[in-house]
Each structure stands twice: as structure tokens, then as C-alpha cells.
Write an enzyme that holds these catalytic residues in place. Sequence first.
Site, short mmCIF file in Angstrom:
data_model
loop_
_atom_site.label_atom_id
_atom_site.label_comp_id
_atom_site.label_asym_id
_atom_site.label_seq_id
_atom_site.Cartn_x
_atom_site.Cartn_y
_atom_site.Cartn_z
N HIS A 1 5.36 4.37 5.52
CA HIS A 1 5.18 3.89 6.89
C HIS A 1 3.97 4.60 7.51
CE1 HIS A 1 6.99 1.59 10.14
NE2 HIS A 1 6.93 2.62 10.95
N SER B 1 4.42 -0.47 13.72
CA SER B 1 5.87 -0.39 13.78
C SER B 1 6.41 -1.17 14.97
CB SER B 1 6.28 1.08 13.81
OG SER B 1 7.60 1.24 13.40
N ASP C 1 7.09 1.23 2.00
CA ASP C 1 7.65 1.55 3.31
C ASP C 1 9.17 1.38 3.24
OD1 ASP C 1 8.36 1.76 5.98
OD2 ASP C 1 6.63 0.63 6.70
#
Length: 657
Positions: free
Chosen positions: A340, A203, A309
Site C-alpha cells: 500500500h 487509499s 497490497d
Amino acid sequence: MPTRMRFTTWRPLATAATAALTATLLTPAAAQGAPGENTPRESRPVYAYDTAVREAVWVDTRLDGDGDGRSDRVAVDIVRPREPAQQGRKVPVVMEASPYYSCCGRGNESQRKTYDADGDVVQMPLYYDNYFVPRGYAFVAVDLAGTNRSDGCVDVGGRSDVRSAKAVVDWLNGRGEAYTTRTGTTRAEAGWTNGRTGMIGKSWDGTIANGVAATGVEGLETIVPISAISSWYDYYFAKGAPLYGSGPDWLSDYVNSPEARARCGAVQRRLADGAPRTGDWTPLWSERDHVRDADKVRASVFLVHGMQDLNVRMQHVGPWWDALAENGVQRKIWLSQTGHVDPFDFRRATWVKTLHRWFDHELLGYDNGIDREPMADIERHPDQWVTSKSWPPRGTDTVRLNPAQGTRPGVGTLGLRPGEGTETFTDDPRHGETDWAAQIDLTTPDKAGFVTRPLGRDLRLAGSSEITVTATPTTPTAHLSAVLVDLGPATIRDYADAAEGITTLPDRTCWGPSTTGDSSCYKETRAKKTDVGYTIVSRGWADLGNHASDLTGRPLTPGKRYTLTLDLAATDHVVPAGHRLGLIVAGTDKDLIDPPADTPALTLDLSRTSARVPVVGGTAAYARATAGASTDAALQATELSGVRDPRTAQRLPDGRR
């Protein structure tokens, strides 16, 4: 589409350099390689973890983000094997730069850094230090500027974020300055490393790796961005359509340390002013667009992303991947069915082994064969993976599919013949992709759906799609959504669940040695599955006001016809024989984009609307898959079942709200 390099096209390490590097890193013959081997193929856990050197330094960024008149220093916590330094040998570095080490935690168990009385790190989040330090790597964890023990301010992917991490790579390569304390004058040297660095992170952390690679910094040999952002504009907007109800100033405030919050008001104002909710492109977004700097990337890239995601969406994969390919960057990719989620939590044993081999190849120069293996791993069904020699596969070509008016309003056909007719729908922000897909064969006022007949053969889509829409609005503002959907039963990972496709179990497995303060043992997971009647394949959104420019929007003239192209995110999906491929065009996608100021009705001109879809085998493959297909009444005029509505609310780029 740009020509893509094969994964086997690697920049080789020079023979002499390889020999020297191997000699520098090896203990006597059997330490890293198997007995009798002259060239090792795998680093071995031969160094003691419990006596590893644990230290902290503060690297000078040569920036003053907080405006206090002093150069900001970022905190760098280091765990490295003691024995190589004692023997005069240097080690490579695995590095993660993160804003989350104190505010939010890392990984599935939200671990934070902990420290002893001297300020040296006791617990490093995640397993990287436990696993790689015994194998002859140093692990370096950088507190992003403005977070934890670092000076400066978080500027959400901007100069401070990227430069604060790049400064550490420079220091590791002898080009920067660091100190033993945050404010002191005693220099710290990195004489224990050869400077060869690999950055990794999920991320925001992976986004920093992308950004540092896009500076072309020397010494960064590889990056492993997991669920990472490639352009911050695309995190907040899709061609003018807002994806979240807040901007980067909210995110910066969330992760800034208490000290940073007290002194970073000016940065917060710049973030708010530079990211107007109009969705217009500003200089702030240019600074945070790593795709445009792909020509500077020297590091190889091992990219991992979840195809479902809905936080850092797949739109961050296609443009970045294609730009890297255009510039000859060595690449590898994993695409999962998850949301995610880190690969440590959806394919753990295979992931750790693959990552180990990747770093051995890229940082130690070991000829372990990973460069001769398939470029892509794709999760076709939960825990069922296939490989692809290149990605998208050779022979993939764009197929133009045309929607056409059907016998009932809002229920049309999709095929190779030119489209005709019109369809009209009214934006309803209460509904989204799950509602539209479930009722694609029904006349509903809020969408237009177009479907093929059931396929006679499997049809594989691989890469990015786009759809050009010609629409006439009734109001000065209008948003558009486009969705590709596989219509037919399947068992998939339940990406709409809070855990986004995994279930966390009580049992733990261990990945390296542990100490009292730093365990290498983590809770196991398994796939969380759900049975569905349709699968969302790809999505895209836009503000119709951006019809004339990707950079700025403008009010619409009601009753005037406009043409706009929407980018649909990259994917790799097989529509099985017996299923149908569907295209949905609608307005606001509930929970995924914000609604416009008005409630428009839009009329589509189907003769000027078409989708360009990447099909493995191109038009010939599509024609074979649809040849002789007949309408299956059992599949039509029914409400299909799928995953629940996507989750709502602003989330951090690591999945936290």
C-alpha cells in the site's frame, strides 16, 4: 472478458474549445510553451508560489449528516497562483478530498494541515501545491464531512463522503454555494477557476475520487485513484468471508473529529447495523459500490495500485477496471510490486513527470502525446518496469486449468486435462498462504496443492482469475482460500515488511518551491528487496455458505457437496521458464481472513474443480510453455522460502493501524 478500449481511444477536446482554453490559460507566448511554439506541450513553473493566494471557504453540501438541523458545510483550503486572477484568466484545479488532514496525516511523512492566525492554510500535506500551483493550477484540499474543520459525520464511503466532495466540484463549476466562514453568511465565489477539475488521492482519498466520478458530475475531467477502493464491501468481506475483525463504524470513529464523535452516534449505529459480520450484502454496501455506477463515469482514470497490497487489495482493481472498459472510459494504469505505497515513494521522478503530463493533457488540453503512449506500466522486478500497449494485453484469453490427484496426498498436478480424484484438508487458522506455498510439495493436513511441471517458456498472466471449487464440509460453517503461486527463486520487493516494499532514506529531494511553513522537500526512498523461493501471484477467499448467492450466506449441511466460485484478484505476472505455477486450495488464510465458527475438514471433488486463468496468448501459449517439461526433483519435496507472514490487525485504508 469484456472488450477493452485501447488507450489511444480518447475523447478529443473540440478544436475551438481547445483554442479558447489555450488562449485563456497562456501568458504571452513564451510563458507556458517554449519560444516560437503556438501550441504548448508542457505547463511551466512561471507563477510565484510564495505569493500565491491562500484561502479557506466552506461549501454547502445540502446534507444534514449530524442531524443538528443545519446544512453541513465542508472546509476547503485553497492555494492558487495570484497572477492569473489579476490578469482576468482562469485556472484548472487539482483536488484531493481526505479524512486524514488532521487525524492521521498524509504521505510517507504523515503531514497534516497547519494554519495561520487568520485560519488560512500554511502547510498543505504532500507536494501537489508546491509543484502544480507555479504551473498554473489551483490546488484544493477538502476536509471530508465530519473531519478537521468540516461539519457532518464520516459515513465511510457513503452518501455523506461522496456528496461532500461532489459539492466542491459543483461549487467550482458555479453550481453550488460556499461561504467565507463555517457559520457566516458571506458568500465565496470561485470566479478564479474554469471548473476543470482533476481529483487525486491514495487509499480513502482515491476512493472518494472513484465515488465522485461515479456520480457523473460535470466538470470532473479526470481522477487519479492510488491504492483505492472500488466497492467498500470488498474492503471488509470476500464473498461472505470477513477480512477484518471490525467494520466501518470503527473506521468512522477513528477519523471523525472530536465534534463529530459527540454528535454522530446515530451514524455510527447505522454503520454497525448495516454491516453485519455475517458478510451478507445489505443496502449499505449497494450505496458504497462504485463499480455498479461505472456507466456514469465521464472522467478519464489513471489508476495506480500495488499488486501486493494487502490493505486495499487488488480485488478493487479488476472489477472496476473492467467496468470502466465496458463503458468506454479512457484509462491508464500503473501496477507495482509494492504493498500500500504511493508512486511518489516507489518511482518518484518518473511519477511526477507522468502525473504532470497527465494533468496537462486532461485539464489544460495540451497535445503532449501521453494519449499515444502505452496504457500500462508494470513493475516486473524491483525498479524494473515494462509497458503494455493495452491492459490486459491483446491476445489474453482465459485458460481452464484442472487440478488432479497426485501420487501423494495433498500434492497434485495442474494442467489442461480434466481433473480427477479427491483431496481432503482440515482448516487450520494458525497457517496461511506463506505456510502453504513454502510446503506446497509436502503432504500437510491443512491444504491441497497442485503444480505444473517446470515451464519450458515464460508464461505471462494478466488480469483476474477465478476458481470453481466443489467441496464437501464436515461442519455447518467453512471458509475457503485459493492462491496462485509462482514456484521458483526471485528477488522481489519485501511487501510484508512494515514499509511494504520501500526503505525511507535521510536525503531529501525537492519538488517545487517552498515557503517557511510549507517545504516541497521529501525524504527519498529505495526499494526494499528480499530473495524468495516462491512468489504469491493472486489470492481469493469466500465463505462456502455463500455457494448459492453472492449476497447472502446460509448454514451448510455436513456431508453435502457444494460448488462455489472464488474470485482471485487481478495481477500481471510472468512465471519464468524453469519455474512452476501452483494452485493452493485451503481454509482460513491466517491474518487475511477471519476463521469460521467451526473447524471443518473439506473434501475437494477434483473432477468438478477448476481454475480459469488469464494467459497472454491463451491456451496455445500455455501449451507451448508446458510442452516437453520434465519434473525437476530439485524443486520438489522441499520447503521453499518466501516473505514473512502478512501483518496483522485492522488498518486504515491508507495503511495505518
